[in-house]
Design a protein around this motif. Structure first.
Motif, PDB file in Angstrom:
ATOM      1  N   LEU A 140     -50.434 -12.322   0.040  1.00 52.75           N
ATOM      2  CA  LEU A 140     -50.823 -11.858   1.366  1.00 52.75           C
ATOM      3  C   LEU A 140     -50.556 -10.367   1.529  1.00 52.75           C
ATOM      4  CD1 LEU A 140     -49.541 -14.894   3.451  1.00 52.75           C
ATOM      5  CD2 LEU A 140     -51.899 -14.057   3.420  1.00 52.75           C
ATOM      6  N   LEU A 141     -49.427  -9.896   0.996  1.00 51.41           N
ATOM      7  CA  LEU A 141     -49.141  -8.461   1.048  1.00 51.41           C
ATOM      8  C   LEU A 141     -50.186  -7.680   0.266  1.00 51.41           C
ATOM      9  CD1 LEU A 141     -45.249  -8.454   0.575  1.00 51.41           C
ATOM     10  CD2 LEU A 141     -46.510  -7.942   2.667  1.00 51.41           C
ATOM     11  N   THR A 142     -50.622  -8.252  -0.854  1.00 53.10           N
ATOM     12  CA  THR A 142     -51.662  -7.613  -1.662  1.00 53.10           C
ATOM     13  C   THR A 142     -52.974  -7.554  -0.885  1.00 53.10           C
ATOM     14  OG1 THR A 142     -50.644  -8.454  -3.692  1.00 53.10           O
ATOM     15  CG2 THR A 142     -52.923  -7.691  -3.844  1.00 53.10           C
ATOM     16  N   LYS A 143     -53.340  -8.671  -0.252  1.00 50.00           N
ATOM     17  CA  LYS A 143     -54.602  -8.744   0.480  1.00 50.00           C
ATOM     18  C   LYS A 143     -54.645  -7.780   1.660  1.00 50.00           C
ATOM     19  CE  LYS A 143     -57.216 -12.941  -0.142  1.00 50.00           C
ATOM     20  NZ  LYS A 143     -57.857 -14.083   0.551  1.00 50.00           N
ATOM     21  N   THR A 144     -53.502  -7.578   2.284  1.00 45.73           N
ATOM     22  CA  THR A 144     -53.475  -6.696   3.454  1.00 45.73           C
ATOM     23  C   THR A 144     -53.307  -5.229   3.077  1.00 45.73           C
ATOM     24  OG1 THR A 144     -51.109  -7.235   3.713  1.00 45.73           O
ATOM     25  CG2 THR A 144     -52.670  -8.421   5.101  1.00 45.73           C
ATOM     26  N   GLY A 145     -53.325  -4.922   1.796  1.00 42.75           N
ATOM     27  CA  GLY A 145     -53.405  -3.535   1.358  1.00 42.75           C
ATOM     28  C   GLY A 145     -52.097  -2.805   1.210  1.00 42.75           C
ATOM     29  N   ILE A 146     -50.974  -3.520   1.117  1.00 39.35           N
ATOM     30  CA  ILE A 146     -49.684  -2.857   0.918  1.00 39.35           C
ATOM     31  C   ILE A 146     -49.530  -2.499  -0.559  1.00 39.35           C
ATOM     32  CG2 ILE A 146     -47.180  -3.217   0.932  1.00 39.35           C
ATOM     33  CD1 ILE A 146     -47.394  -4.623   3.519  1.00 39.35           C
ATOM     34  N   PRO A 147     -49.297  -1.231  -0.871  1.00 42.61           N
ATOM     35  CA  PRO A 147     -49.153  -0.838  -2.281  1.00 42.61           C
ATOM     36  C   PRO A 147     -47.881  -1.414  -2.884  1.00 42.61           C
ATOM     37  CG  PRO A 147     -48.581   0.986  -0.830  1.00 42.61           C
ATOM     38  CD  PRO A 147     -49.132  -0.099   0.045  1.00 42.61           C
ATOM     39  N   GLN A 148     -47.925  -1.705  -4.186  1.00 41.11           N
ATOM     40  CA  GLN A 148     -46.780  -2.261  -4.915  1.00 41.11           C
ATOM     41  C   GLN A 148     -46.168  -3.445  -4.165  1.00 41.11           C
ATOM     42  OE1 GLN A 148     -44.679   1.571  -4.957  1.00 41.11           O
ATOM     43  NE2 GLN A 148     -44.905   1.621  -7.190  1.00 41.11           N
ATOM     44  N   PRO A 149     -46.959  -4.492  -3.939  1.00 46.53           N
ATOM     45  CA  PRO A 149     -46.494  -5.614  -3.101  1.00 46.53           C
ATOM     46  C   PRO A 149     -45.258  -6.319  -3.635  1.00 46.53           C
ATOM     47  CG  PRO A 149     -48.531  -6.168  -4.257  1.00 46.53           C
ATOM     48  CD  PRO A 149     -48.331  -4.704  -4.438  1.00 46.53           C
ATOM     49  N   GLU A 150     -45.114  -6.420  -4.982  1.00 44.95           N
ATOM     50  CA  GLU A 150     -43.925  -7.086  -5.524  1.00 44.95           C
ATOM     51  C   GLU A 150     -42.663  -6.322  -5.153  1.00 44.95           C
ATOM     52  OE1 GLU A 150     -46.545  -6.239  -7.289  1.00 44.95           O
ATOM     53  OE2 GLU A 150     -47.444  -8.089  -8.084  1.00 44.95           O
ATOM     54  N   GLU A 151     -42.763  -4.985  -5.143  1.00 46.83           N
ATOM     55  CA  GLU A 151     -41.602  -4.165  -4.777  1.00 46.83           C
ATOM     56  C   GLU A 151     -41.391  -4.169  -3.266  1.00 46.83           C
ATOM     57  OE1 GLU A 151     -40.141   0.491  -5.121  1.00 46.83           O
ATOM     58  OE2 GLU A 151     -41.720  -0.270  -6.446  1.00 46.83           O
ATOM     59  N   ARG A 152     -42.484  -4.032  -2.502  1.00 43.05           N
ATOM     60  CA  ARG A 152     -42.370  -4.004  -1.040  1.00 43.05           C
ATOM     61  C   ARG A 152     -41.896  -5.342  -0.491  1.00 43.05           C
ATOM     62  NH1 ARG A 152     -43.615   0.594  -2.406  1.00 43.05           N
ATOM     63  NH2 ARG A 152     -44.604   2.154  -1.096  1.00 43.05           N
ATOM     64  N   PHE A 153     -42.056  -6.410  -1.241  1.00 42.63           N
ATOM     65  CA  PHE A 153     -41.574  -7.734  -0.825  1.00 42.63           C
ATOM     66  C   PHE A 153     -40.085  -7.681  -0.468  1.00 42.63           C
ATOM     67  CE2 PHE A 153     -39.533 -11.774  -1.798  1.00 42.63           C
ATOM     68  CZ  PHE A 153     -40.351 -12.710  -1.197  1.00 42.63           C
ATOM     69  N   SER A 154     -39.319  -6.859  -1.171  1.00 43.92           N
ATOM     70  CA  SER A 154     -37.868  -6.778  -0.968  1.00 43.92           C
ATOM     71  C   SER A 154     -37.462  -5.678   0.007  1.00 43.92           C
ATOM     72  CB  SER A 154     -37.169  -6.549  -2.317  1.00 43.92           C
ATOM     73  OG  SER A 154     -37.454  -7.595  -3.224  1.00 43.92           O
ATOM     74  N   TYR A 155     -38.429  -5.028   0.627  1.00 40.01           N
ATOM     75  CA  TYR A 155     -38.120  -3.957   1.573  1.00 40.01           C
ATOM     76  C   TYR A 155     -37.788  -4.539   2.947  1.00 40.01           C
ATOM     77  CZ  TYR A 155     -39.567   0.015  -1.318  1.00 40.01           C
ATOM     78  OH  TYR A 155     -39.663   0.988  -2.294  1.00 40.01           O
ATOM     79  N   TYR A 156     -36.940  -3.821   3.676  1.00 40.40           N
ATOM     80  CA  TYR A 156     -36.671  -4.151   5.070  1.00 40.40           C
ATOM     81  C   TYR A 156     -37.673  -3.395   5.949  1.00 40.40           C
ATOM     82  CZ  TYR A 156     -32.335  -6.315   3.525  1.00 40.40           C
ATOM     83  OH  TYR A 156     -31.435  -7.139   2.907  1.00 40.40           O
ATOM     84  N   PRO A 157     -37.900  -3.869   7.189  1.00 41.58           N
ATOM     85  CA  PRO A 157     -38.921  -3.228   8.030  1.00 41.58           C
ATOM     86  C   PRO A 157     -38.769  -1.720   8.167  1.00 41.58           C
ATOM     87  CG  PRO A 157     -38.245  -5.300   9.017  1.00 41.58           C
ATOM     88  CD  PRO A 157     -37.360  -5.088   7.820  1.00 41.58           C
ATOM     89  N   HIS A 158     -37.529  -1.226   8.268  1.00 43.32           N
ATOM     90  CA  HIS A 158     -37.344   0.218   8.477  1.00 43.32           C
ATOM     91  C   HIS A 158     -37.698   1.035   7.233  1.00 43.32           C
ATOM     92  CE1 HIS A 158     -33.495  -0.639   6.422  1.00 43.32           C
ATOM     93  NE2 HIS A 158     -33.519   0.634   6.066  1.00 43.32           N
ATOM     94  N   GLN A 159     -37.840   0.368   6.088  1.00 46.86           N
ATOM     95  CA  GLN A 159     -38.182   1.077   4.859  1.00 46.86           C
ATOM     96  C   GLN A 159     -39.690   1.221   4.662  1.00 46.86           C
ATOM     97  OE1 GLN A 159     -35.638  -1.637   2.413  1.00 46.86           O
ATOM     98  NE2 GLN A 159     -34.801   0.267   1.567  1.00 46.86           N
ATOM     99  N   LEU A 160     -40.471   0.636   5.560  1.00 46.93           N
ATOM    100  CA  LEU A 160     -41.924   0.729   5.490  1.00 46.93           C
ATOM    101  C   LEU A 160     -42.424   1.722   6.524  1.00 46.93           C
ATOM    102  CD1 LEU A 160     -42.874  -3.062   5.230  1.00 46.93           C
ATOM    103  CD2 LEU A 160     -42.583  -1.437   3.364  1.00 46.93           C
ATOM    104  N   SER A 161     -43.587   2.278   6.292  1.00 42.37           N
ATOM    105  CA  SER A 161     -44.216   3.141   7.288  1.00 42.37           C
ATOM    106  C   SER A 161     -44.732   2.279   8.435  1.00 42.37           C
ATOM    107  CB  SER A 161     -45.381   3.907   6.663  1.00 42.37           C
ATOM    108  OG  SER A 161     -46.454   3.013   6.367  1.00 42.37           O
ATOM    109  N   GLY A 162     -45.142   2.939   9.525  1.00 44.36           N
ATOM    110  CA  GLY A 162     -45.665   2.194  10.670  1.00 44.36           C
ATOM    111  C   GLY A 162     -46.862   1.337  10.306  1.00 44.36           C
ATOM    112  N   GLY A 163     -47.765   1.907   9.511  1.00 40.84           N
ATOM    113  CA  GLY A 163     -48.942   1.146   9.098  1.00 40.84           C
ATOM    114  C   GLY A 163     -48.604  -0.012   8.178  1.00 40.84           C
ATOM    115  N   GLN A 164     -47.631   0.187   7.286  1.00 41.49           N
ATOM    116  CA  GLN A 164     -47.222  -0.887   6.384  1.00 41.49           C
ATOM    117  C   GLN A 164     -46.536  -2.021   7.141  1.00 41.49           C
ATOM    118  OE1 GLN A 164     -44.903   1.411   3.628  1.00 41.49           O
ATOM    119  NE2 GLN A 164     -46.642   1.856   2.291  1.00 41.49           N
ATOM    120  N   ARG A 165     -45.752  -1.689   8.169  1.00 37.59           N
ATOM    121  CA  ARG A 165     -45.144  -2.738   9.001  1.00 37.59           C
ATOM    122  C   ARG A 165     -46.219  -3.549   9.709  1.00 37.59           C
ATOM    123  NH1 ARG A 165     -41.010   1.292  10.039  1.00 37.59           N
ATOM    124  NH2 ARG A 165     -42.132   2.048  11.873  1.00 37.59           N
ATOM    125  N   GLN A 166     -47.268  -2.861  10.162  1.00 36.75           N
ATOM    126  CA  GLN A 166     -48.353  -3.573  10.835  1.00 36.75           C
ATOM    127  C   GLN A 166     -49.037  -4.537   9.871  1.00 36.75           C
ATOM    128  OE1 GLN A 166     -49.070  -4.425  13.807  1.00 36.75           O
ATOM    129  NE2 GLN A 166     -50.228  -2.744  14.676  1.00 36.75           N
TER     130      GLN A 166
END
Length: 538
Positions: A140-166
């Motif tokens: 789902l993270l891949t489909k919604t366009g988040i780069p490096q989804p396997e790595e971003r999977f372990s990120y907390y909300p504050h570590q993402l940009s506003g668009g990535q949180r959306q």
């Protein structure tokens, strides 16, 4: 589009005390249909969506009926307004899901985004294994366009940009393939190209869901461009009432109501004065770099792995960093507006926070030189910086997250005056607050109310008022109109232009909306992956 009715809203009325915020609304949504609800901030759009899943703020009273076909048989209609909280919990996420307007406040800051998506899956599909849930979350993270989804999977909300949180919010809402998706400003924090990707994704998911009866989408938005692109029908709301509901083509080409006509024909008007040739430079930055620590790096993860491989003991305490802003230099003159554009995650907001010297508690590494009104941040004491901040203000991207829920609007806006102008009397401070409230389109009754009592667009205006009350010389505008409908957006842009002309302020404007940037900017800088790739004078 299937003509089988999925949702039937009848005589929906929402009250808070004596105040009626949604008045006798009736609306039907067919299976597989895409319908948009548009209207100015405070017209009742979001409250209508929240009422469908029993998430109205405390004190809200709702009457009428909301019938929807849910469950395995998908033939019997249930009135959502008559279901218990326990029954609603079984429906939320599975049959009816919602993408909330402000992802930073909707996401839990204590859990990674991957775990929050997995939780949505596990709640309604308990037979799936942990690995299956994780695989679906990453997909789902891949489909919604988040780069490096396997790595971003372990990120907390504050570590993402506003668009990535959306995008993470969108992934969570789609996790269980709901029959009805309520999307409240789902593309607010996304750049134009990504907006189209997300809308195309929703269309694609609708096609995939046809075999299971179809997924209907209720899109709540103020962005008429995405309405024209995405919706099949448009419902126009004003002051809690439904004015008209017809096909998208009819609403845009032949609006019936004068208010609808004003919405359709509202667009930003360029109002930029030429700069004075001898205008002084108020803000100067040289070779700004920002590196954020990678999620999972440090003593309990990569450090131990390095130590096991035979590296030095000191490697236990080293952190790995990701470069977010790379050698950006800029200057900003008095009375000038410098627009900064770029895709979500390109480093726009991080650059602004570095210029404001607000990254100290994030763990980020910063380098480069920043001069404000001729003074270097690095050479100033804490007291001197505090005094200078009255002249260097910011309007944050997420208004609800930046407004204290325990303070009234009067206290929030007047806080800066109390700090920087302590000799001002209480009556004088209140008069100044009420004056600036009127400037941003709010009346004096807002003074004693709290942020949660306002719509998203109204909260954005409160944030603008808080920044403007000190009449700063430099103002950072981080998506200042992202939560505003087109009519109010035009008013706010006119207000910001008038204030700039009146007080000769300098603006650093960050936005995904190219029309807004073009309407206000003297120059535009484009960022991509943290690097400056373009610099254009308008």
């Amino acid at each position: 589009m299937s003509q089988e009715m999925l949702v039937d809203i009848r005589n929906l009325t929402i009250r808070f005390g004596r105040k009626v915020v949604v008045n006798d609304l009736s609306l039907q949504v067919a299976e597989g249909e895409r319908i948009a609800i548009v209207g100015e901030s405070g017209s009742g759009k979001t409250l209508t969506g929240l009422s469908l899943i029993g998430l109205l703020p405390e004190g809200g009273d709702v009457t009428g009926s909301v019938s929807i076909k849910i469950g395995r048989e998908q033939t019997k209609a249930h009135d959502l307004l008559k279901l218990s909280e326990r029954e609603l919990r079984g429906i939320r996420g599975k049959d009816v899901a919602m993408i909330f307007q402000e992802p930073m406040t909707a996401l839990n800051p204590l859990y990674t985004v991957g775990n929050q998506i997995m939780e949505a899956v596990q709640c309604h599909e308990p037979l799936l294994t942990q690995q299956e849930c994780k695989s679906r979350a990453i997909a789902l993270l891949t489909k919604t366009g988040i780069p490096q989804p396997e790595e971003r999977f372990s990120y907390y909300p504050h570590q993402l940009s506003g668009g990535q949180r959306q995008r993470a919010m969108i992934a969570m809402a789609l996790a269980c393939k709901p029959r009805l998706l309520i999307a409240d400003e789902p593309t607010t924090a996304l750049d134009p190209s990504l907006r189209l990707q997300i809308l195309d994704l929703l269309k694609e998911l609708q096609e995939d869901a046809k075999a299971d009866g179809g997924m209907a989408v209720i899109l709540i938005t103020h962005d008429l461009n995405i309405v024209r692109y995405f919706a099949q029908r448009v419902a126009v709301m004003h002051q809690g009432k439904l004015l008209e509901c017809r096909s998208t083509e009819e609403v845009f080409d032949r609006p019936e109501h004068t208010y609808t006509e004003s919405l359709v024909h509202s667009s930003p008007v360029r109002n930029v004065l030429p700069l004075v040739p001898i205008a002084p430079v108020l803000l100067k930055a040289q070779d700004i770099c920002v590196d954020y620590p990678k999620a999972g790096s440090g003593f309990l993860s990569t450090g131990i792995k390095k130590f096991i491989r035979g590296l030095h003991f000191s490697d236990l305490f080293k952190r790995e960093y990701e470069s977010v802003v790379k050698n950006i230099s800029l200057d900003l003159k008095q009375g000038e507006t410098l627009g900064i554009i770029g895709e979500s995650g390109s480093g726009k907001s991080t650059l602004a926070m570095a210029l404001l010297d607000l990254l100290g508690q994030t763990g980020a590494r910063t380098s480069g030189q920043v001069e404000v009104l001729g003074y270097s941040w690095a050479k100033m004491t804490s007291r001197e910086r505090s005094q200078l901040r009255a002249s260097f203000q910011v309007i944050f991207q997420d208004p609800f997250g930046s407004l204290s829920p325990r303070m009234t609007v009067g206290q929030i806006i007047g806080e800066g005056l109390a700090l920087h102008q302590p000799t001002l009397s209480e009556d004088g401070r209140k008069a100044r607050v009420i004056e600036v409230l009127k400037e941003v389109g709010l009346d004096r009754t807002a003074y004693n109310r709290y942020p949660h009592e306002f719509s998203g667009g109204q909260r954005q205006r409160i944030a603008i008022a808080r920044a403007l009350i000190l009449k700063p010389q430099i103002l950072v505008l981080d998506e200042p109109t992202s939560a505003l409908d087109v009519t109010i957006q035009k008013q706010v842009l006119t207000l910001l232009s008038d204030l700039q002309h009146k007080y000769n302020m300098a603006y650093l404007l960050i936005s995904h909306d190219l029309e807004v940037v073009h309407a206000m900017s003297h120059r535009i800088i484009t960022l991509k992956k943290g690097k400056q790739i373009n610099h254009v004078a308008l």
